[in-house]
Design a protein around this motif. Structure first.
Motif, PDB file in Angstrom:
ATOM      1  N   MET A  54       0.843  -1.179   0.000  1.00 49.67           N
ATOM      2  CA  MET A  54       0.000   0.000   0.000  1.00 49.67           C
ATOM      3  C   MET A  54       0.886   1.239   0.000  1.00 49.67           C
ATOM      4  SD  MET A  54      -2.936   1.178   2.733  1.00 49.67           S
ATOM      5  CE  MET A  54      -1.859   1.428   4.117  1.00 49.67           C
ATOM      6  N   LYS A  55       0.523   2.176  -0.839  1.00 43.54           N
ATOM      7  CA  LYS A  55       1.218   3.463  -0.890  1.00 43.54           C
ATOM      8  C   LYS A  55       0.406   4.465  -0.067  1.00 43.54           C
ATOM      9  CE  LYS A  55       1.211   6.528  -4.374  1.00 43.54           C
ATOM     10  NZ  LYS A  55       1.309   7.048  -5.718  1.00 43.54           N
ATOM     11  N   ILE A  56       1.093   5.366   0.586  1.00 44.75           N
ATOM     12  CA  ILE A  56       0.436   6.420   1.352  1.00 44.75           C
ATOM     13  C   ILE A  56       0.876   7.757   0.790  1.00 44.75           C
ATOM     14  CG2 ILE A  56       0.204   7.516   3.613  1.00 44.75           C
ATOM     15  CD1 ILE A  56       0.648   4.741   4.848  1.00 44.75           C
ATOM     16  N   THR A  57      -0.108   8.615   0.515  1.00 47.89           N
ATOM     17  CA  THR A  57       0.170   9.970   0.057  1.00 47.89           C
ATOM     18  C   THR A  57      -0.285  10.929   1.142  1.00 47.89           C
ATOM     19  OG1 THR A  57      -0.160   9.320  -2.249  1.00 47.89           O
ATOM     20  CG2 THR A  57      -0.280  11.670  -1.763  1.00 47.89           C
ATOM     21  N   PHE A  58       0.562  11.894   1.435  1.00 45.35           N
ATOM     22  CA  PHE A  58       0.236  12.940   2.404  1.00 45.35           C
ATOM     23  C   PHE A  58       0.181  14.239   1.611  1.00 45.35           C
ATOM     24  CE2 PHE A  58       1.684  15.409   6.376  1.00 45.35           C
ATOM     25  CZ  PHE A  58       0.388  15.513   6.846  1.00 45.35           C
ATOM     26  N   LEU A  59      -1.024  14.733   1.417  1.00 49.37           N
ATOM     27  CA  LEU A  59      -1.292  15.887   0.562  1.00 49.37           C
ATOM     28  C   LEU A  59      -1.621  17.093   1.438  1.00 49.37           C
ATOM     29  CD1 LEU A  59      -1.889  17.023  -2.314  1.00 49.37           C
ATOM     30  CD2 LEU A  59      -4.165  16.033  -2.105  1.00 49.37           C
ATOM     31  N   THR A  60      -0.835  18.153   1.304  1.00 50.54           N
ATOM     32  CA  THR A  60      -1.044  19.338   2.134  1.00 50.54           C
ATOM     33  C   THR A  60      -1.156  20.593   1.276  1.00 50.54           C
ATOM     34  OG1 THR A  60       1.313  19.820   2.433  1.00 50.54           O
ATOM     35  CG2 THR A  60       0.306  18.320   4.019  1.00 50.54           C
TER      36      THR A  60
END
Length: 157
Positions: A1-7
């Motif tokens: 699983m990839k995790i993206t942290f979008l800010t």
């Protein structure tokens, strides 16, 4: 699983950048983490809060694919303990979620279109933190979650 942290916006304070980098480096042992920092809107004095949220929503939604599992970091979201957050992450990984996207909005929160796209909302605390600090707290909690999942000694009960 990839995790993206979008800010929305960049982390500016050096001590926060340093802390975030520390946990991002540690997270490389557990998951693929992509951090996307959208540029803050410019020339916003003539815009209402709702207009700013709408413009930010356009930027946010462009970075999210139809198959992403989207989690808004939002004061009205579910409050989880560190163990519950670890179980949440583990459940998504086991459930074949390919990419989970955690989103931190701008200073006025999220537009209705972003709420409509979200799969979940998560609150890091009943307290309010600066958007800069939320980034550090989130990356630390994400690291903590993976150490809990792996049964490693970082988290003490």
């Amino acid at each position: 699983m990839k995790i993206t942290f979008l800010t929305v916006g960049k982390t500016e304070d050096a001590y926060l950048k340093e802390g975030i980098e520390k946990y991002v480096k540690r997270l490389k042992h557990y998951t693929k983490l992509l951090i996307i920092e959208l540029d803050e809107l410019k020339n916003t004095k003539a815009l209402t809060q709702d207009q700013q949220k709408t413009k930010e929503a356009e930027l946010i939604l462009k970075k999210i694919s139809p198959v992403d599992h989207v989690v808004l970091l939002d004061e009205k979201g579910m409050e989880l303990s560190s163990q519950q957050f670890a179980a949440y992450i583990d459940k998504k990984a086991i459930g074949s979620v390919a990419n989970i996207v955690f989103v931190v909005g701008g200073p006025y929160g999220f537009d209705a279109s972003v709420y409509a796209r979200a799969n979940d909302k998560l609150s890091l605390s009943a307290m309010t933190f600066s958007h800069q600090m939320v980034r550090l707290f989130f990356t630390e909690q994400l690291y903590r979650a993976f150490t809990i999942i792996k049964g490693e000694p970082y988290h003490h009960q």
